[in-house]
Design an enzyme around this catalytic site. Structure first.
Site, PDB file in Angstrom:
ATOM      1  N   SER A   1       1.026  -0.879   0.214  1.00  0.00           N
ATOM      2  CA  SER A   1      -0.172   0.063   0.087  1.00  0.00           C
ATOM      3  C   SER A   1       0.696   1.355  -0.018  1.00  0.00           C
ATOM      4  O   SER A   1       2.573   0.731   0.499  1.00  0.00           O
ATOM      5  CB  SER A   1      -0.987  -0.184   0.984  1.00  0.00           C
ATOM      6  OG  SER A   1      -1.246   1.336   2.250  1.00  0.00           O
TER       7      SER A   1
ATOM      8  N   TYR B   1      -2.731  -1.076  10.664  1.00  0.00           N
ATOM      9  CA  TYR B   1      -2.918  -1.436   9.217  1.00  0.00           C
ATOM     10  C   TYR B   1      -1.322  -0.384   8.730  1.00  0.00           C
ATOM     11  O   TYR B   1      -0.847  -1.890   7.454  1.00  0.00           O
ATOM     12  CB  TYR B   1      -3.867  -0.476   9.084  1.00  0.00           C
ATOM     13  CG  TYR B   1      -3.694  -0.911   6.968  1.00  0.00           C
ATOM     14  CD1 TYR B   1      -4.615  -2.014   6.598  1.00  0.00           C
ATOM     15  CD2 TYR B   1      -3.768   0.179   6.290  1.00  0.00           C
ATOM     16  CE1 TYR B   1      -4.755  -1.927   5.097  1.00  0.00           C
ATOM     17  CE2 TYR B   1      -3.700  -0.076   4.471  1.00  0.00           C
ATOM     18  CZ  TYR B   1      -4.313  -0.871   4.455  1.00  0.00           C
ATOM     19  OH  TYR B   1      -4.090  -1.128   2.625  1.00  0.00           O
TER      20      TYR B   1
HETATM   21  P1  NAD Z   1     -11.368  -6.517  -0.473  1.00  0.00           P
HETATM   22  O1  NAD Z   1     -12.142  -5.824   0.875  1.00  0.00           O
HETATM   23  O2  NAD Z   1     -12.069  -5.928  -1.638  1.00  0.00           O
HETATM   24  O3  NAD Z   1     -10.354  -7.425   0.018  1.00  0.00           O
HETATM   25  C1  NAD Z   1      -9.221  -7.807   0.605  1.00  0.00           C
HETATM   26  C2  NAD Z   1      -9.559  -9.566   0.283  1.00  0.00           C
HETATM   27  O4  NAD Z   1      -8.913 -10.194   1.768  1.00  0.00           O
HETATM   28  C3  NAD Z   1     -10.973 -10.210   0.961  1.00  0.00           C
HETATM   29  O5  NAD Z   1     -11.692 -10.780  -0.364  1.00  0.00           O
HETATM   30  C4  NAD Z   1     -11.364 -10.631   1.927  1.00  0.00           C
HETATM   31  O6  NAD Z   1     -12.044 -12.262   1.889  1.00  0.00           O
HETATM   32  C5  NAD Z   1      -9.726 -11.528   2.068  1.00  0.00           C
HETATM   33  N1  NAD Z   1      -9.525 -11.664   2.587  1.00  0.00           N
HETATM   34  C6  NAD Z   1     -10.200 -11.292   4.538  1.00  0.00           C
HETATM   35  N2  NAD Z   1      -8.942 -11.708   5.762  1.00  0.00           N
HETATM   36  C7  NAD Z   1      -8.890 -12.958   5.215  1.00  0.00           C
HETATM   37  C8  NAD Z   1      -8.086 -14.368   5.703  1.00  0.00           C
HETATM   38  N3  NAD Z   1      -8.300 -14.552   6.850  1.00  0.00           N
HETATM   39  N4  NAD Z   1      -7.771 -15.130   4.738  1.00  0.00           N
HETATM   40  C9  NAD Z   1      -7.724 -14.894   3.301  1.00  0.00           C
HETATM   41  N5  NAD Z   1      -8.748 -13.655   2.753  1.00  0.00           N
HETATM   42  C10 NAD Z   1      -9.174 -13.408   3.679  1.00  0.00           C
HETATM   43  O7  NAD Z   1     -10.529  -4.742   0.155  1.00  0.00           O
HETATM   44  P2  NAD Z   1      -8.784  -4.241  -1.453  1.00  0.00           P
HETATM   45  O8  NAD Z   1      -9.339  -3.023  -1.404  1.00  0.00           O
HETATM   46  O9  NAD Z   1      -9.467  -5.584  -2.856  1.00  0.00           O
HETATM   47  O10 NAD Z   1      -7.949  -5.085  -0.583  1.00  0.00           O
HETATM   48  C11 NAD Z   1      -6.853  -5.872  -1.518  1.00  0.00           C
HETATM   49  C12 NAD Z   1      -5.433  -5.523  -0.401  1.00  0.00           C
HETATM   50  O11 NAD Z   1      -4.904  -4.289  -1.306  1.00  0.00           O
HETATM   51  C13 NAD Z   1      -5.032  -5.480   0.379  1.00  0.00           C
HETATM   52  O12 NAD Z   1      -3.799  -5.883   1.056  1.00  0.00           O
HETATM   53  C14 NAD Z   1      -5.320  -4.037   0.901  1.00  0.00           C
HETATM   54  O13 NAD Z   1      -4.868  -3.944   1.698  1.00  0.00           O
HETATM   55  C15 NAD Z   1      -4.814  -3.627  -0.405  1.00  0.00           C
HETATM   56  N6  NAD Z   1      -4.438  -1.929  -0.717  1.00  0.00           N
HETATM   57  C16 NAD Z   1      -5.871  -1.834  -1.108  1.00  0.00           C
HETATM   58  C17 NAD Z   1      -6.724  -0.558  -1.080  1.00  0.00           C
HETATM   59  C18 NAD Z   1      -8.066   0.488  -1.603  1.00  0.00           C
HETATM   60  O14 NAD Z   1      -7.438   1.679  -1.753  1.00  0.00           O
HETATM   61  N7  NAD Z   1      -8.180  -0.537  -2.046  1.00  0.00           N
HETATM   62  C19 NAD Z   1      -4.629   0.598  -1.432  1.00  0.00           C
HETATM   63  C20 NAD Z   1      -4.282   0.152  -0.595  1.00  0.00           C
HETATM   64  C21 NAD Z   1      -4.153  -1.597  -0.374  1.00  0.00           C
END
Ligand code: NAD
Length: 272
Positions: free
Chosen positions: A157, A170
């Site tokens: 991130s 986080y």
């Molecule tokens: P999201 O909530 O759609 O995806 C997160 C995924 O992780 C979900 O599918 C959830 O079921 C899964 N998950 C949660 N706990 C789990 C576990 N114990 N075991 C297996 N899977 C698990 O949100 P996203 O934005 O798609 O996030 C995906 C990644 O991207 C994350 O690591 C997040 O930190 C990172 N990220 C997202 C953003 C953003 O703006 N959306 C920015 C920076 C980083």
């Protein structure tokens, strides 16, 4: 010799996308499959979401399977890798994507909230990366499939470098991923295993719905993005394909920020 345009960049490769049942993970799973990879779509509590992503990939002519594991639990991660070997024999690409937020002001942050986020975001990436690297070493090089013996891509991130008040657990997990990624890259390079991270900025997914709830909140979020738009999962999918493909064969140990300039300290654009 140049690769013909019709040859898909991830042909004959097996990929695992953790947390592939929604958001960025779903976008990455679809992008990898469109380039010819067979994709395992991991889910922890959303079999329907994973089935939906598998269906979408198959409808587009790709190949995918849903696979269950809570990435923070060692026995479930080991069982997931056994299942992948059972179905497809090996793995070439790991997208370490699962992640959660469980926010709290620092003064009120419980040990439970701290551990919940560290266990999923950091320990989960460690467990999956270790099992992927073990599988890459066990299987050995397959230069006819890819120049690298294996590729690990960690979803970090912008918060691996930008501190984040109210989200200390986080931000700490993402800072930890930076050193996990770099140290693994250093240790595994002699085995021709490449390890990199993607650092997304604000991408429209379920994780940040509350930050985009109203037009005012969205406007405020846009002040942090010089490029002037919120990202889509497909923006990250394209970066993941490149990092997984031989086009990036000389790239290891780096974070590729895909953030519309969020890490450019936009607050200083008008002289601070
Ligand atoms: P999201 O909530 O759609 O995806 C997160 C995924 O992780 C979900 O599918 C959830 O079921 C899964 N998950 C949660 N706990 C789990 C576990 N114990 N075991 C297996 N899977 C698990 O949100 P996203 O934005 O798609 O996030 C995906 C990644 O991207 C994350 O690591 C997040 O930190 C990172 N990220 C997202 C953003 C953003 O703006 N959306 C920015 C920076 C980083």
């Amino acid at each position: 010799m140049a690769t013909p345009a019709s040859v898909k960049r991830l042909h004959h490769q097996i990929a695992l996308v953790t947390g592939g049942s929604s958001g960025i993970g779903a976008g990455v799973a679809e992008a990898l499959a469109a380039e010819g990879a067979t994709v395992f779509v991991n889910y922890s509590h959303s079999p329907d979401g994973a089935a939906e992503v598998v269906k979408k990939i198959e409808a587009a002519g790709g190949k995918a399977f849903a696979v269950h594991a809570d990435v923070s639990k060692e026995d479930e991660v080991l069982a997931m890798f056994d299942e992948i070997r059972r179905q497809c024999g090996t793995l070439h690409i790991l997208i370490n994507n699962s992640g959660i937020q469980d926010d709290s002001p620092f003064l009120d942050m419980s040990l439970e909230k701290w551990q919940h986020v560290i266990n999923v975001n950091l320990t989960g990436q460690f467990l999956c990366a270790r099992e992927a690297a073990r599988e890459f070493v066990r299987r050995g090089p397959q230069p006819e499939i890819s120049r690298a013996t294996g590729k690990i891509i960690c979803m970090s991130s912008v918060h691996e470098v930008i501190p984040w008040a109210g989200h200390v657990n986080y931000a700490t997990s993402k800072g930890g991923i930076m050193q996990l990624m770099k140290s693994m890259a250093q240790e595994l390079a002699p085995q021709r295993i490449r390890v990199n991270s993607i650092g997304p900025g604000a991408i429209a997914t379920p994780i940040n719905l509350t930050a985009r709830d109203t037009p005012e909140e969205e406007k405020s979020l846009l002040t942090l993005i010089p490029y002037g738009r919120i990202g889509e999962p497909a923006d990250i999918g394209k970066v993941a394909v490149w990092l997984a493909s031989d086009e990036s064969d000389y790239v290891t140990g780096t974070t590729l920020f895909a953030d519309g300039g969020m890490t450019l300290y936009p607050g200083f654009a008008d002289n601070g």
